[in-house]
Structure formats: structure tokens, C-alpha cells
Design a protein around this motif. Structure first.
Motif: not given
Ligand SMILES: [Zn+2]
Length: 309
Positions: A291-301
Motif C-alpha cells: 500500500y505504499d506505491t513507491i515501495a510496491l513498484a520497487k519491490s515488484v521490480r
């Protein structure tokens, strides 16, 4: 090495539970914008197709599917934190369809896949929606995979910070699905105790590893090494599915674990190695929370980068 298949669909942005709701379209927008801005070599993108109703009914009771159909195009409050908007039901069918496609792709020898869908699924119970989840995407993909003649056993690994109550309950009396969950203990939804080990024929095929608030990458890795890997090796899966939530991240606003994007990469490497060892690398990830969009995108990457190498 075949390309890693990434399945998503902008129609899933039309699930709009409300501006103040944590499970908002911006989550998926952030992931897709990041992948658009810096494409990862060795990946291929594909749009989702809606799951067939028959596939959903393999997991959910007819009454639940009918209830979801009844709110198609208009939305409803489903529980205190689960809201459907006008576009939610098509999005839910697409999220389930993306999970099915990811599993089918890897089973057909296409290499790893990641279903980047929403709404998430692992809290959805056989009879009702729950905890932001309408249909249990990973369970639907597992049940469909088990229809194939080349799949007798499916491992589901759930590293979302919340316990995957729906997935556990759907499969807890079966010995052909091993469900492993590492999650924050004493937290929503309140299930996921070590003592919950499955029932009847399914006794021993549910493995829960609750972690204390404040735990991070080291504790998650230890749970995988100590609890998941031995159970998975004796189970011998034909397919590994991951309920990949990223709300155990230190920056996540909902929970109290302290994982990092590199920690999620490590977990991805562990399940990838397990899948290579046990089932020719047949591995599919299915997005859950985060639910933190920056952490989410970085983790998915970070996870995708582990899958391509
Ligand atoms: Zn979660």
C-alpha cells in the motif's frame, strides 16, 4: 531462458473502492508506470482475459458468485473494508483470469509469470468477499491447475503481511495443496496461528509462520529456510504459486514488519530455486497487497529482476 510473462490490464484500474481506501488504482498504476519507464530486459507483457465463471465456481460457492454478479455495474459495501464500485466485478474477473493465465503459462513450459492484478484475493473466502478481496485469485488458479493431468500437487507460498485466511480455509482439508504463510502475527485477520495445520486429510498441509511486529528480511528468510523449504521438499509440488503481497515492506502504512525490496528479491530467489528443484521451474506469482506505491513498484521490480536472471 524464456521471457518472464507479466500479465496486467488497465481495466483493473476501474475497481475504485474510494479515494481514502488503501487498495486504490494508484497501486497498479505505479507498478505499470515503473515498468513502462524502465522496461526489464527478458520480460514480455500481456493483457488479461476474464476468468471463466466455471473457474471461479471451482473455489467459490454459487451464492457468492451470484452476489458478485448482482452488483455488477453498480457496486456495494461488502464488509467494513471491502467496497465494490461500478467497475469492480469486471476487474475481479480479470484479476482471477490473470492468475489463471500465469499458472497455465508456466505449466506449459513458458517460464515464470507474474499476474499483476487487483483487487487482491487471499482474504476472499469460499462464501464471501473479505479484506479488500472479491475472488480468491491464487486459489482459483491453483484449483484450475489441479484439473490438468500433469498437476497433482500445488504449493502456495503467501508472503503478504496478512495471513491468507481465505486460501487456507479453501484448501485446509486437502492433501494436494500445501499452503505456507509467513505473516505478522496478532494482526488482521487474526488467523494463521502455528497450531492451524490443516484438517482431516489435509492435516500437515497448512504451515503457518507468524512473525512478531518489527521482524524483517532476516526473520522472513529464516521462516522460509526453516519452515517452508523442508515442507515443500517432502510435498514435491508440480507447481509453485506465490501470493506476493508487499505490505510487509518497512514503508508500508498498514502493518508493522520491516522487509525491504531486496528482501522480497531474496524470497523470490528462494521460491525460484525451489521450483527449479521440484518442478522444472514452474512458478507463478500473483499480486496481493502492498500500500505504499513507491515501495510496491520497487519491490515488484526487484522480484521480476530475480525471475529473469
Ligand atoms: Zn496484505
Amino acid at each position: 531462458m524464456p521471457d518472464v510473462l507479466l500479465i496486467s490490464d488497465e481495466r483493473m484500474l476501474e475497481h475504485r473502492p474510494g479515494a481514502a481506501h488503501p487498495e486504490r488504482p494508484e497501486r497498479l498504476e505505479a507498478i505499470l508506470a515503473d515498468l513502462d519507464a524502465r522496461p526489464i530486459a527478458g520480460t514480455r507483457r500481456e493483457s488479461a482475459s476474464p476468468a471463466a465463471r466455471e473457474a471461479i465456481e471451482r473455489v467459490h460457492r454459487l451464492g457468492h458468485v451470484q452476489a458478485m454478479e448482482a452488483i455488477r455495474g453498480r457496486g456495494a459495501f461488502l464488509d467494513q473494508d471491502t467496497v465494490a464500485s461500478e467497475g469492480s466485478i469486471p476487474a475481479a474477473y480479470l484479476a482471477a483470469g490473470a492468475a489463471i493465465r500465469a499458472a497455465e503459462h508456466t505449466l506449459d513450459g513458458g517460464g515464470p509469470a507474474f499476474a499483476l492484478g487487483r483487487p487482491p484475493g487471499h482474504h476472499a473466502e469460499r462464501r464471501h468477499a473479505m479484506g479488500f478481496c472479491l475472488f480468491n485469485n491464487v486459489a482459483i488458479a491453483a484449483a484450475q491447475a489441479l484439473e490438468r493431468s500433469d498437476v497433482e500437487r500445488v504449493l502456495i507460498v503467501d508472503w503478504d503481511v496478512h495471513h491468507g485466511n481465505g486460501t487456507q480455509h479453501i484448501f485446509e482439508d486437502r492433501d494436494d495443496v500445501l499452503f505456507f504463510s509467513a505473516h505478522q502475527g496478532d494482526f488482521y485477520p487474526g488467523t494463521g496461528l502455528v497450531e492451524e495445520r490443516g484438517r482431516g486429510r489435509g492435516e500437515g498441509f497448512t504451515v503457518n509462520a507468524p512473525l512478531r511486529s518489527g521482524a524483517g528480511d532476516d526473520e522472513l528468510r529464516a521462516a522460509f529456510l526453516g519452515r517452508l523449504i523442508p515442507a515443500a521438499q517432502s510435498f514435491g509440488p508440480d507447481l509453485v504459486l506465490v501470493s506476493a503481497g508487499f505490505d510487509a515492506h518497512v514503508d508500508d502504512p498498514l502493518a508493522g514488519l520491516r522487509a525491504t525490496s531486496q528482501g522480497f528479491a531474496t524470497l523470490t530467489r528462494m521460491v525460484r530455486d525451489l521450483a527449479v528443484e521440484e518442478c522444472d521451474g514452474r512458478l507463478a506469482l500473483v499480486l496481493e497487497g502492498g500500500y505504499d506505491t513507491i515501495a510496491l513498484a520497487k519491490s515488484v521490480r526487484a522480484c521480476i529482476e530475480e525471475l529473469v536472471c
